[in-house]
Design an enzyme around this catalytic site. Sequence first.
Site, PDB file in Angstrom:
ATOM      1  N   ALA A 193       3.635   6.240  -7.351  1.00 59.82           N
ATOM      2  CA  ALA A 193       2.406   5.484  -7.083  1.00 59.82           C
ATOM      3  C   ALA A 193       1.190   6.401  -7.155  1.00 59.82           C
ATOM      4  O   ALA A 193       0.142   6.020  -7.693  1.00 59.82           O
ATOM      5  CB  ALA A 193       2.489   4.794  -5.728  1.00 59.82           C
ATOM      6  N   GLY A 230       0.638   6.973 -10.748  1.00 61.87           N
ATOM      7  CA  GLY A 230       0.195   5.725 -11.367  1.00 61.87           C
ATOM      8  C   GLY A 230      -1.224   5.350 -11.004  1.00 61.87           C
ATOM      9  O   GLY A 230      -1.942   4.747 -11.811  1.00 61.87           O
ATOM     10  N   ASP A 231      -1.655   5.710  -9.802  1.00 57.13           N
ATOM     11  CA  ASP A 231      -3.041   5.466  -9.387  1.00 57.13           C
ATOM     12  C   ASP A 231      -3.991   6.188 -10.336  1.00 57.13           C
ATOM     13  O   ASP A 231      -4.991   5.618 -10.791  1.00 57.13           O
ATOM     14  CB  ASP A 231      -3.226   5.944  -7.944  1.00 57.13           C
ATOM     15  CG  ASP A 231      -4.654   5.814  -7.461  1.00 57.13           C
ATOM     16  OD1 ASP A 231      -5.197   4.688  -7.506  1.00 57.13           O
ATOM     17  OD2 ASP A 231      -5.231   6.823  -7.021  1.00 57.13           O
ATOM     18  N   ALA A 232      -3.681   7.425 -10.660  1.00 54.89           N
ATOM     19  CA  ALA A 232      -4.525   8.205 -11.571  1.00 54.89           C
ATOM     20  C   ALA A 232      -4.476   7.638 -12.988  1.00 54.89           C
ATOM     21  O   ALA A 232      -5.505   7.543 -13.661  1.00 54.89           O
ATOM     22  CB  ALA A 232      -4.088   9.666 -11.565  1.00 54.89           C
TER      23      ALA A 232
END
Length: 134
Positions: free
Chosen positions: A22, A25-27
């Site tokens: 996560a 994936g946020d980046a």
Amino acid sequence: MDYFHLSEDKQELLNLSNLGLAYLGDAVFEVMVRSWLCLHGKLTSGSLHRAALDYVAAPRQAALLEKILPILTEEEARIYKRGRNANPHSHARGATRREYQIATGLETLFGWLYIRGNTQRLNELFDLMMEEET
């Protein structure tokens, strides 16, 4: 190691933490949002920043996820649920716990696709999410 073109073994991916995926994936999602905003004519740095913050906020991510949920493969849905069901110790201000969980699931999926080197699928899902956003 080429950190822009990752392609990890499937078993190694299963051993990665949900929150680690996560985090990555946020980046990935933020870079995609920033690219999309630049390509869609948001010109000033202030307006770009405000628009990006809106898209990467948990409530907006949760709403965008609804657009792609029906077309996720079985494996993608399993990864999304793995991230959604992770147990973070907090949640973002301005978001419900549920929105935060959904956003974490989306970010986990994006991190997983990125680390697998599946940028084509990332682009496909992102395009569907942003289809009516112009």
